[in-house]
Design an enzyme around this catalytic site. Structure first.
Site, PDB file in Angstrom:
ATOM      1  N   ASP A  83      35.018  92.157  28.363  1.00 17.48           N
ATOM      2  CA  ASP A  83      34.672  93.332  27.549  1.00 17.48           C
ATOM      3  C   ASP A  83      33.549  92.980  26.579  1.00 17.48           C
ATOM      4  O   ASP A  83      33.340  91.811  26.235  1.00 17.48           O
ATOM      5  CB  ASP A  83      35.907  93.876  26.815  1.00 17.48           C
ATOM      6  CG  ASP A  83      36.530  92.867  25.858  1.00 17.48           C
ATOM      7  OD1 ASP A  83      36.583  91.676  26.202  1.00 17.48           O
ATOM      8  OD2 ASP A  83      36.965  93.279  24.763  1.00 17.48           O
ATOM      9  N   ASP A 114      27.631  87.062  24.838  1.00 19.49           N
ATOM     10  CA  ASP A 114      29.044  87.166  24.429  1.00 19.49           C
ATOM     11  C   ASP A 114      29.788  88.119  25.352  1.00 19.49           C
ATOM     12  O   ASP A 114      29.853  89.295  25.080  1.00 19.49           O
ATOM     13  CB  ASP A 114      29.137  87.618  22.977  1.00 19.49           C
ATOM     14  CG  ASP A 114      30.555  87.628  22.464  1.00 19.49           C
ATOM     15  OD1 ASP A 114      31.449  87.100  23.148  1.00 19.49           O
ATOM     16  OD2 ASP A 114      30.784  88.185  21.390  1.00 19.49           O
ATOM     17  N   GLU A 148      39.150  91.398  24.197  1.00 19.12           N
ATOM     18  CA  GLU A 148      38.926  90.383  23.175  1.00 19.12           C
ATOM     19  C   GLU A 148      38.227  91.015  21.988  1.00 19.12           C
ATOM     20  O   GLU A 148      38.530  90.720  20.842  1.00 19.12           O
ATOM     21  CB  GLU A 148      38.080  89.229  23.730  1.00 19.12           C
ATOM     22  CG  GLU A 148      38.174  87.942  22.908  1.00 19.12           C
ATOM     23  CD  GLU A 148      37.196  87.871  21.751  1.00 19.12           C
ATOM     24  OE1 GLU A 148      37.388  87.031  20.864  1.00 19.12           O
ATOM     25  OE2 GLU A 148      36.246  88.663  21.710  1.00 19.12           O
ATOM     26  N   HIS A 366      26.536  90.476  19.724  1.00 21.04           N
ATOM     27  CA  HIS A 366      26.841  91.754  19.058  1.00 21.04           C
ATOM     28  C   HIS A 366      25.588  92.450  18.516  1.00 21.04           C
ATOM     29  O   HIS A 366      25.703  93.478  17.849  1.00 21.04           O
ATOM     30  CB  HIS A 366      27.872  91.576  17.920  1.00 21.04           C
ATOM     31  CG  HIS A 366      29.223  91.107  18.384  1.00 21.04           C
ATOM     32  ND1 HIS A 366      30.366  91.288  17.663  1.00 21.04           N
ATOM     33  CD2 HIS A 366      29.601  90.470  19.511  1.00 21.04           C
ATOM     34  CE1 HIS A 366      31.398  90.766  18.325  1.00 21.04           C
ATOM     35  NE2 HIS A 366      30.942  90.260  19.448  1.00 21.04           N
TER      36      HIS A 366
HETATM   37 ZN   LIG Z   1      33.245  86.800  22.780  1.00 22.76          ZN
END
Ligand SMILES: [Zn+2]
Length: 398
Positions: A83, A114, A148, A366
């Site tokens: 995710d 990520d 997560e 992010h």
């Molecule tokens: Zn991560």
């Protein structure tokens, strides 16, 4: 198991596999096709693949993936999540966040660092290792969650419980979160700090500022309590951890009037704590400091948010050294062993087996225009492959 059309790419190519995963729009809690893709790749190589779905009231159902090849020990676990966090302002991206385009040696897209890139490189390495060494002793297990970045309730915690209930036992785990600040030789994470959030309310008595003897200003008490929390360091750090740190994250009175003493003041603080503390002992310490500072003149309440973020450490030993050796052999530099940063799913895995985190460079995680260097994906594949060879090659880690 379903049957699939032949893959449109070579799953041993970590760049192509990362691209394919980035093109799956798997923003938590959506699976987005990412776990299906991994299931397809691993099943084609002989892994037994299962896709348990977990639910809990008030949270979305989450798909997870468990895959294993081999029946005996040692059992080497590769863990990760597919995710990703939301795109944010899509207009601010210079490329399609789910395009997975490569230009000038950089692969772009949400999740590139990520941590679809990390997962893809480790999958590619495991496939290459198994093709070269089909008779290798031991087992490789993949634990991949789709939860997560969200509440993390229906993800790794339950996947581990589910596997444990079936009698699965794990020896060591590599979690592919992006751990490197700038280059692939920077950092392995051997532990994480815990996290505790406290909510402090101080009660006063509203009144006219011109008649303070008829009012009781809660801000005065709040200042005194916060000063007491900050006055003395929580600890001096430990062998592998920085000192625990308390940050006041908000202070609210919400009083628009200049001539009114407010009735209440609220503050929230978060503590990132080391292995000196558990959430319980730390809460007790904070409560003690507040009680002492308040005496019987400040009326307050303290409430702590529930937390499953405990501090943990995988003691440096043969397994940690084996990971560091693999990084050093491929990059020419020995990585630092660190416990910095936020929390991760390693805090759940550590209850089942020693866990070490290592992955690509995390600079853009992010962020808008998240990306990963193609060279880093190739390096991570080589490092993981080297690690698997050392691990299953007779040099047992403990
Ligand atoms: Zn991560």
């Amino acid at each position: 198991m379903d049957t699939f059309a032949p893959l449109a790419f070579d799953p041993l190519d970590p760049v192509a596999l990362t691209q394919a995963l980035v093109r799956c729009p798997s923003v938590t809690p959506a699976e987005g096709g990412a776990l299906s893709l991994i299931a397809e790749v691993l099943a084609a190589e002989g892994f037994t693949v299962e896709r348990p779905v977990f639910s809990a009231p008030g949270t979305p159902d989450i798909e997870n993936l468990y895959a294993r090849i081999g029946r005996e020990g040692p059992v080497f676990v590769i863990a990760g999540h597919t995710d990703v966090v939301p795109v944010g302002d899509a207009g601010a991206w210079t490329r399609d966040p789910f395009g997975g385009t490569v230009s000038d040696g950089v692969l772009h897209g949400r999740g590139a660092c990520d941590m679809k890139g990390g997962l893809a490189a480790m999958i590619a390495a495991a496939l290459r290792f198994r093709r070269e060494t089909a008779d290798a002793p031991g087992s490789i297990v993949f634990l991949v969650t789709g939860d997560e970045e969200g509440p993390a309730v229906n993800g790794t915690v339950k996947l581990l419980e589910w596997a444990h209930a079936r009698g699965e036992r794990f020896d060591h785990c590599l979690l592919g979160e992006p751990t490197n600040p700038a280059t692939m030789s920077d950092m392995i994470k051997i532990g994480r700090r815990g996290s505790l959030t406290g909510r402090l309310t101080v009660h006063g008595k509203q009144g006219h500022v011109g008649y303070p003897h008829l009012a009781e200003n809660p801000i005065r008490g709040m200042v005194r309590l916060l000063a007491a929390l900050e006055a003395t360091p929580l600890d001096g750090g430990t062998a592998h951890f920085d000192p625990s740190n308390l940050e006041v994250t908000t202070l609210d009175v919400g009083n628009p009037a200049t001539n009114v003493v407010p009735a209440q003041a609220r503050a929230v603080f978060n503590i990132r704590f080391n292995d000196v503390w558990t959430p319980q002992t730390l809460a007790a310490e904070i409560e003690g400091r507040l009680r002492e500072a308040a005496g019987n003149s400040v009326r307050y309440e303290i409430v702590f948010d529930p937390t499953n973020a405990v501090a943990f450490l995988t003691e440096p030993g043969p397994f940690v050294a084996m990971v560091a050796d693999a990084v050093e052999a491929e990059t020419g530099r020995r990585p630092a062993l660190s416990t910095t940063g936020g929390t991760s799913d390693a805090r759940f895995i550590k209850s089942y087996c020693p866990v070490v985190e290592y992955g690509v460079v995390g600079q853009t995680m992010h962020q808008v225009d998240e990306c990963v260097a193609v060279a880093d994906l190739i390096a991570l594949e080589a490092i993981t492959h080297r690690l698997l060879k050392a691990y299953f090659g007779g040099k047992r880690a403990d």
